[in-house]
Design an enzyme around this catalytic site. Structure first.
Site, short mmCIF file in Angstrom:
data_model
loop_
_atom_site.label_atom_id
_atom_site.label_comp_id
_atom_site.label_asym_id
_atom_site.label_seq_id
_atom_site.Cartn_x
_atom_site.Cartn_y
_atom_site.Cartn_z
N ARG A 78 4.27 -8.55 3.12
CA ARG A 78 4.61 -7.25 2.53
C ARG A 78 6.13 -7.13 2.46
NH1 ARG A 78 2.04 -3.13 6.02
NH2 ARG A 78 0.14 -3.84 4.99
N ARG A 147 8.58 1.48 8.94
CA ARG A 147 8.12 0.63 7.83
C ARG A 147 8.77 1.07 6.51
NH1 ARG A 147 1.88 -1.03 9.24
NH2 ARG A 147 2.26 -1.64 11.40
N LYS A 210 3.30 1.85 14.95
CA LYS A 210 3.91 1.90 13.62
C LYS A 210 4.53 3.27 13.37
CE LYS A 210 -0.25 1.34 11.81
NZ LYS A 210 -1.38 1.21 10.85
N LYS A 212 6.06 5.68 9.97
CA LYS A 212 6.14 5.75 8.52
C LYS A 212 6.95 6.97 8.08
CE LYS A 212 1.68 3.42 7.95
NZ LYS A 212 0.31 3.50 7.38
N CYS A 431 -8.02 0.36 -0.70
CA CYS A 431 -7.35 -0.69 0.07
C CYS A 431 -7.97 -2.04 -0.28
CB CYS A 431 -7.48 -0.41 1.56
SG CYS A 431 -9.16 -0.66 2.20
N CYS A 437 -8.93 -8.61 4.70
CA CYS A 437 -8.55 -7.78 5.85
C CYS A 437 -9.50 -8.00 7.02
CB CYS A 437 -8.53 -6.31 5.46
SG CYS A 437 -8.08 -5.23 6.83
N CYS A 476 -12.24 0.61 6.23
CA CYS A 476 -12.27 0.94 7.66
C CYS A 476 -11.57 2.26 7.86
CB CYS A 476 -11.63 -0.18 8.49
SG CYS A 476 -9.82 -0.09 8.57
N CYS A 480 -5.51 3.15 5.15
CA CYS A 480 -4.39 2.61 4.38
C CYS A 480 -4.26 3.22 2.99
CB CYS A 480 -4.51 1.09 4.28
SG CYS A 480 -4.26 0.24 5.86
#
Length: 566
Positions: A78, A147, A210, A212, A431, A437, A476, A480
């Site tokens: 990414r 990120r 994470k 964001k 996603c 994944c 899931c 995302c």
């Protein structure tokens, strides 16, 4: 009980980060190991900080297991691309790298950047060195770190975008890790031999999870600013940028069966001036670094820190670190999340073209040569290229004289414009999910085209084909594609089964609510159909589908699911 016994045990990742020598670990040695296409579990945690995930082709796991072969490992990379803006040369490099080393597709992500899939371990350095030649990198695109910073593309208001985009870029640079491991491992290939590096913001254990950041320019909320750990909402007075409302504590990921995890919309914490943005961003990151949970990764995001501390206490912590108080938030209004598709002009009279990209996948398939078209346009394009937070791509700054040539390339490659899209499809996201994944429980990208086809039959019957209704699907519950903010949200529960959510606000300011659990893929459209038809007949003027579902009692969201309510 001894004091040692009473001390909560840290997550394994915390020790791994601290002992990694600033994210080096054994990566140099493992990348050189040709006996396996994969890397160890510890090393895979560290590659995330460098923008890479280890994946495998789950479609052939069983076949390879039967043959006693290791999994078909590959890597997803990414890119760090603040605000989603790049040059034609940078786009062409991504296209070339996908051809030379990837799976011949480029994926536009919901974090407004590029992903390359199908990269083999032995080619990672070649990919990153290619990106480096055009001043691109993948530093901090994943991992327990800030990120990719998102920013509303704002095609028409170019003066506003120029100001806000520069601020978004500066946030990204300010919060970038200072260590040299990325360059050493993936570009130079030599071990670091100097003094121990220091990470002034992140320290040796980085963030608990994470992080964001999104920057929004009302009235468009395509960045879903209330889903971000930290958000900045631009406040303008004419062409003058007064500053930003600061939002904190958004986050959408959950875990099935774990009631301690939940999606959350951010709180509006206050207002700051443009020259205070980096200080505020750093202070929020530091407050999360020092107060976020390091004993339970599933409760380590900023949303849980704020719920545990309380917004007032967290705000006080931020203000203590900045040395100044935030002002009162200023009024704002969000109206849409939809991209400005097709041909339009900016305020300077130049053209821009926004192309819908299904699930963000740039590929030549079924007679629609989207990847070829984008490549050929990039070769002649003189302006910039902007990725949108909703997985689409725009060519901006087009001269009148070049418009026909670009349209001809699109036509010659079978690429259709927005007139071929329903309002639902224009507002759809998914996603990647299976087969790459490792977290996916069900299909998403591969299933949503079929699902949209079925929904469009219902919409056509109801007279809703052109109405903007948001639908998002993930394989899931990690969220995302931000499904918890969709008017129709679908979250994978098991192979062929989904949890169905309804009732989000179209503008991204209210979460949806679980409507039906573990329904089969065949039950999705019949479950929503009666409500769509009732909406067509009974809606009020200007009422969105999600608002209709709440008003008529289809779902009843708790008040905390809406921005501005406790």
């Amino acid at each position: 009980m001894s004091s040692a016994d009473a001390t909560p045990k840290l997550e394994k990742n915390e020790y791994l980060k601290e002992e990694s020598n600033n994210l080096r670990g054994t990566l140099l040695e493992e990348l050189a190991d040709t006996s396996t296409a994969g890397i160890t579990a510890d090393a895979s945690q560290l590659t995330k900080f460098h923008g890479m995930y280890v994946q495998d082709d789950r479609d052939i796991r069983g076949e390879r297991r039967a043959k006693k072969l290791e999994k078909a490992f590959s890597f997803m990379l990414r890119v760090r691309l603040p605000g989603g803006v790049c040059s034609p040369d940078q786009y062409l490099m991504m296209d070339q790298l996908s051809t030379d080393y990837g799976n011949h597709t480029i994926r536009l992500t919901t974090r407004q950047t590029y992903q390359l899939h199908g990269l083999l371990k032995g080619n990672l350095r070649n990919v990153i060195r290619g990106m480096d030649r055009v001043l691109m990198d993948s530093i901090g695109a994943c991992g327990d770190i800030n990120r990719n910073v998102m920013c509303q593309p704002d095609f028409k208001k170019t003066h506003a975008h120029a100001k806000v985009y520069e601020i978004a870029k500066n946030i990204s640079l300010h919060l970038l890790p200072k260590g040299k491991a990325y360059r050493e491992i993936f570009i130079d290939g030599e071990k670091f031999s100097g003094e121990v590096e220091e990470e002034p913001i992140y320290g040796t254990t980085y963030l608990p999870r994470k992080f964001k950041i999104g920057v929004a320019i009302p009235p468009t909320n395509d960045v879903d600013v209330f889903s971000q750990d930290l958000g900045f909402i631009a406040i303008f007075e004419g062409e003058k940028l007064l500053g930003f409302n600061v939002t904190v504590g958004g986050g959408l990921g959950t875990t099935h069966g774990n009631d301690k995890t939940y999606p959350r919309v951010a709180d509006v914490m206050g207002f700051c001036t443009p020259d205070q943005v980096n200080q505020v961003a750093e202070a929020v990151v530091l407050a999360q670094r020092d107060n976020g949970s390091r004993t339970d990764r599933k409760n380590a995001r900023l949303k849980y820190t704020i719920d545990r501390m309380g917004l007032a206490a967290f705000k006080a912590e931020v203000e203590k670190r900045t040395g100044f108080a935030l002002e009162e938030a200023k009024p704002f209004e969000f109206k849409t999340i939809e991209d400005d598709y097709g041909w339009n002009q900016d305020i300077n009279g130049k053209w821009y073209y926004v192309q819908f990209v299904a699930s963000g996948r740039i590929v030549d398939k079924d007679g629609v040569n989207l990847r070829t078209a984008f490549r050929e346009i990039a070769k002649i394009h003189k302006g910039d290229i902007r990725l949108t937070p909703t997985q689409n791509l725009a060519f901006c700054g087009i001269d009148e004289a070049d418009k026909d040539a670009i349209q001809k390339i699109l036509d010659d490659n079978g690429v259709k414009g927005p007139e071929a899209l329903s309002g639902l499809r224009k507002n759809a996201m998914a996603c990647p999910a299976l087969p790459t994944c490792g977290l996916a429980l069900s299909e998403s990208e591969r299933f949503i085209p079929e699902l949209l086809d079925e929904f469009e039959k219902v919409l056509d019957e109801a007279g809703l084909t052109d109405d903007s209704i948001s639908i998002r699907m993930t394989g899931c519950p990690n969220g995302c594609a931000r499904p918890y903010l969709a008017e129709i949200g679908l979250i994978g529960k098991a192979p062929g089964k989904y949890n169905l959510y309804l009732g989000a606000a179209y503008n991204g300011m209210r979460l949806n609510t679980l409507y039906k659990e573990s329904i089969t893929s065949e039950e999705i459209v019949p479950s929503v159909e009666p409500h769509l038809k009732a909406y067509a007949k009974e809606r009020k003027e200007g009422e969105g589908f999600g608002d209709f579902c709440v008003r008529t009692g289809v779902v009843t969201p708790p008040s905390k699911y809406t921005v501005g309510q406790d």
